[in-house]
Write a protein that holds these residues in place. Structure first.
Motif, mmCIF file in Angstrom:
data_model
loop_
_atom_site.group_PDB
_atom_site.id
_atom_site.type_symbol
_atom_site.label_atom_id
_atom_site.label_comp_id
_atom_site.label_asym_id
_atom_site.label_seq_id
_atom_site.Cartn_x
_atom_site.Cartn_y
_atom_site.Cartn_z
ATOM 1 N N TRP A 93 -1.473 -1.556 -4.372
ATOM 2 C CA TRP A 93 -2.632 -2.317 -4.839
ATOM 3 C C TRP A 93 -3.675 -1.465 -5.553
ATOM 4 O O TRP A 93 -4.299 -1.926 -6.520
ATOM 5 C CB TRP A 93 -3.262 -3.089 -3.675
ATOM 6 C CG TRP A 93 -3.972 -2.262 -2.637
ATOM 7 C CD1 TRP A 93 -3.410 -1.701 -1.521
ATOM 8 C CD2 TRP A 93 -5.365 -1.930 -2.572
ATOM 9 N NE1 TRP A 93 -4.356 -1.026 -0.780
ATOM 10 C CE2 TRP A 93 -5.572 -1.153 -1.405
ATOM 11 C CE3 TRP A 93 -6.461 -2.211 -3.391
ATOM 12 C CZ2 TRP A 93 -6.809 -0.659 -1.030
ATOM 13 C CZ3 TRP A 93 -7.719 -1.720 -3.019
ATOM 14 C CH2 TRP A 93 -7.873 -0.962 -1.851
ATOM 15 N N ASP A 94 -3.879 -0.223 -5.095
ATOM 16 C CA ASP A 94 -4.942 0.595 -5.683
ATOM 17 C C ASP A 94 -4.401 1.690 -6.593
ATOM 18 O O ASP A 94 -5.086 2.683 -6.844
ATOM 19 C CB ASP A 94 -5.833 1.184 -4.593
ATOM 20 C CG ASP A 94 -5.046 2.029 -3.583
ATOM 21 O OD1 ASP A 94 -3.796 1.994 -3.601
ATOM 22 O OD2 ASP A 94 -5.688 2.729 -2.776
ATOM 23 N N ASP A 95 -3.193 1.518 -7.115
ATOM 24 C CA ASP A 95 -2.618 2.476 -8.047
ATOM 25 C C ASP A 95 -3.389 2.393 -9.372
ATOM 26 O O ASP A 95 -3.358 1.361 -10.056
ATOM 27 C CB ASP A 95 -1.142 2.149 -8.284
ATOM 28 C CG ASP A 95 -0.453 3.136 -9.202
ATOM 29 O OD1 ASP A 95 -1.140 3.944 -9.861
ATOM 30 O OD2 ASP A 95 0.798 3.104 -9.273
ATOM 31 N N PRO A 96 -4.079 3.450 -9.757
ATOM 32 C CA PRO A 96 -4.911 3.380 -10.969
ATOM 33 C C PRO A 96 -4.090 3.238 -12.248
ATOM 34 O O PRO A 96 -4.643 2.884 -13.299
ATOM 35 C CB PRO A 96 -5.680 4.705 -10.951
ATOM 36 C CG PRO A 96 -4.826 5.631 -10.128
ATOM 37 C CD PRO A 96 -4.178 4.768 -9.092
ATOM 38 N N SER A 100 -6.249 -1.987 3.712
ATOM 39 C CA SER A 100 -7.432 -2.608 3.097
ATOM 40 C C SER A 100 -8.618 -2.677 4.048
ATOM 41 O O SER A 100 -9.771 -2.575 3.613
ATOM 42 C CB SER A 100 -7.087 -4.004 2.580
ATOM 43 O OG SER A 100 -6.601 -4.832 3.627
ATOM 44 N N TRP A 154 -12.135 -4.491 -5.675
ATOM 45 C CA TRP A 154 -10.875 -4.454 -6.436
ATOM 46 C C TRP A 154 -10.346 -5.872 -6.658
ATOM 47 O O TRP A 154 -9.915 -6.216 -7.766
ATOM 48 C CB TRP A 154 -9.861 -3.614 -5.667
ATOM 49 C CG TRP A 154 -8.453 -3.751 -6.146
ATOM 50 C CD1 TRP A 154 -7.842 -3.004 -7.111
ATOM 51 C CD2 TRP A 154 -7.487 -4.713 -5.700
ATOM 52 N NE1 TRP A 154 -6.556 -3.441 -7.291
ATOM 53 C CE2 TRP A 154 -6.307 -4.482 -6.451
ATOM 54 C CE3 TRP A 154 -7.501 -5.730 -4.755
ATOM 55 C CZ2 TRP A 154 -5.155 -5.246 -6.274
ATOM 56 C CZ3 TRP A 154 -6.366 -6.489 -4.571
ATOM 57 C CH2 TRP A 154 -5.206 -6.248 -5.329
ATOM 58 N N THR A 189 -14.291 -1.548 -0.898
ATOM 59 C CA THR A 189 -13.482 -1.152 -2.053
ATOM 60 C C THR A 189 -12.430 -2.206 -2.360
ATOM 61 O O THR A 189 -12.202 -2.569 -3.525
ATOM 62 C CB THR A 189 -12.810 0.206 -1.788
ATOM 63 O OG1 THR A 189 -13.818 1.202 -1.609
ATOM 64 C CG2 THR A 189 -11.894 0.610 -2.935
ATOM 65 N N PHE A 190 -11.789 -2.705 -1.314
ATOM 66 C CA PHE A 190 -10.739 -3.697 -1.490
ATOM 67 C C PHE A 190 -11.297 -4.989 -2.077
ATOM 68 O O PHE A 190 -10.710 -5.573 -3.005
ATOM 69 C CB PHE A 190 -10.064 -3.976 -0.149
ATOM 70 C CG PHE A 190 -9.036 -5.075 -0.196
ATOM 71 C CD1 PHE A 190 -7.840 -4.897 -0.874
ATOM 72 C CD2 PHE A 190 -9.273 -6.288 0.437
ATOM 73 C CE1 PHE A 190 -6.892 -5.915 -0.925
ATOM 74 C CE2 PHE A 190 -8.338 -7.304 0.390
ATOM 75 C CZ PHE A 190 -7.143 -7.114 -0.294
ATOM 76 N N TYR A 208 0.844 -1.195 0.000
ATOM 77 C CA TYR A 208 0.000 0.000 0.000
ATOM 78 C C TYR A 208 0.879 1.244 0.000
ATOM 79 O O TYR A 208 2.106 1.162 0.158
ATOM 80 C CB TYR A 208 -0.977 -0.018 1.173
ATOM 81 C CG TYR A 208 -0.432 0.402 2.523
ATOM 82 C CD1 TYR A 208 -0.907 1.555 3.155
ATOM 83 C CD2 TYR A 208 0.541 -0.351 3.181
ATOM 84 C CE1 TYR A 208 -0.428 1.938 4.396
ATOM 85 C CE2 TYR A 208 1.006 0.021 4.430
ATOM 86 C CZ TYR A 208 0.524 1.170 5.033
ATOM 87 O OH TYR A 208 0.999 1.542 6.270
#
Length: 283
Positions: free
Chosen positions: A37-40, A58, A68, A64-65, A8
């Motif tokens: 993990w949430d890098d667009p 998370s 994803w 959201t996690f 993260y």
């Protein structure tokens, strides 16, 4: 790249316990890199596999996690799988395992928006000290130790937790102060190493300061950890089974960590290679 090792934004390069995984994979010719993990900007169609590791935010955005993970699981191989991550990020899984015969730390569940008479609970259960924690949490977030003499003042804490999540109420296990928790770590279903850990909650008394690796007996707690994996009944690239001794001297499951646990790879010289081989076998 071959493998995205998911972390993260607060820890873009993994922590010291987990960092040895990268050179172990490189030794096998696997190109593995840390990925937030949430890098667009990341296109998971460009990696052969994604391994969830230190995604330590998370629990703050569970919905959201999980959404994803379901999306990424359709784009590449995801470990552990999205269905495992959904199951494990809500601690109601403990009730499911208890129904399958696993000895779990006694827990009273309070539904979201519900309430509980903690004074009546301490009297009926004989619990001298309570632990209150949300069913969606990590790192002892919003976890409270409440002595019996203070339970009447804890109503606001109950309301705070149940406003957004189910609440777990458990007895405080005094053995934590000397024994800590024992973590049994598995890769692809095979036992790798065991670690004794001090309490996660910093306010809890502790008999030792840092996690230490130890050699477990072939039976006993290791057998219990294996029973837990059998009860889960799902393929797992990695799993950490945490057990502790209750106030009657019985070993019980505390948690199963199959989402983002520290695997303490740096404490066992061969552990990074074991996990690396398990990952490489999935490619």
């Amino acid at each position: 790249m071959d493998v995205a090792i998911l972390t993260y934004s607060g820890m873009p390069q993994l922590d010291a316990y987990e960092a040895p995984l990268l050179p172990a994979l490189a030794e096998l010719g696997v190109d593995a890199r840390p990925v937030i993990w949430d890098d667009p900007a990341v296109d998971f169609r460009d990696v052969r596999a994604a391994v969830v590791r230190t995604v330590w935010d998370s629990h703050l955005r569970r919905d959201t996690f999980v959404a994803w993970a379901e999306k990424v699981g359709r784009l590449t191989k995801l470990y552990n799988s999205s269905d495992v991550l959904r199951w494990n990020t809500h601690k109601l899984y403990l009730r499911e395992l208890e129904e399958k015969g696993v000895p779990v730390t006694p827990t009273v569940w309070v539904e979201r928006g519900g309430s509980i008479d903690l004074e009546a609970l301490t009297r009926s259960r004989g619990w001298d000290t309570l632990v209150l924690k949300p069913a969606v949490s990590a790192g002892a977030l919003k976890t409270y130790i409440i002595p019996r003499a203070e339970v009447s003042a804890a109503r606001s804490l109950v309301a705070e937790v149940t406003a957004s999540c189910e609440l777990m109420v458990q007895p405080y296990l005094t053995a934590f102060e000397t024994e800590g928790e024992r973590s049994y770590i598995f890769f692809d279903g095979a036992f790798s190493h065991a670690v004794r850990r001090p309490p996660t909650l910093q306010s809890a008394p502790r008999g030792f300061a840092k996690p230490v690796v130890f050699t477990p007996d072939a039976g006993g707690e290791l057998k219990l950890a294996e029973q837990v994996l059998e009860a889960i009944g799902r393929p797992l690239l990695y799993a950490r089974v945490d057990v502790a001794t209750d106030n009657a001297g019985v070993t019980r499951l505390q948690e199963v960590e199959v989402t983002e646990p520290s695997l303490f790879l740096s404490l066992d010289p061969e552990a990074p290679r074991r996990l690396a081989r398990a990952i490489a076998a999935k490619l």
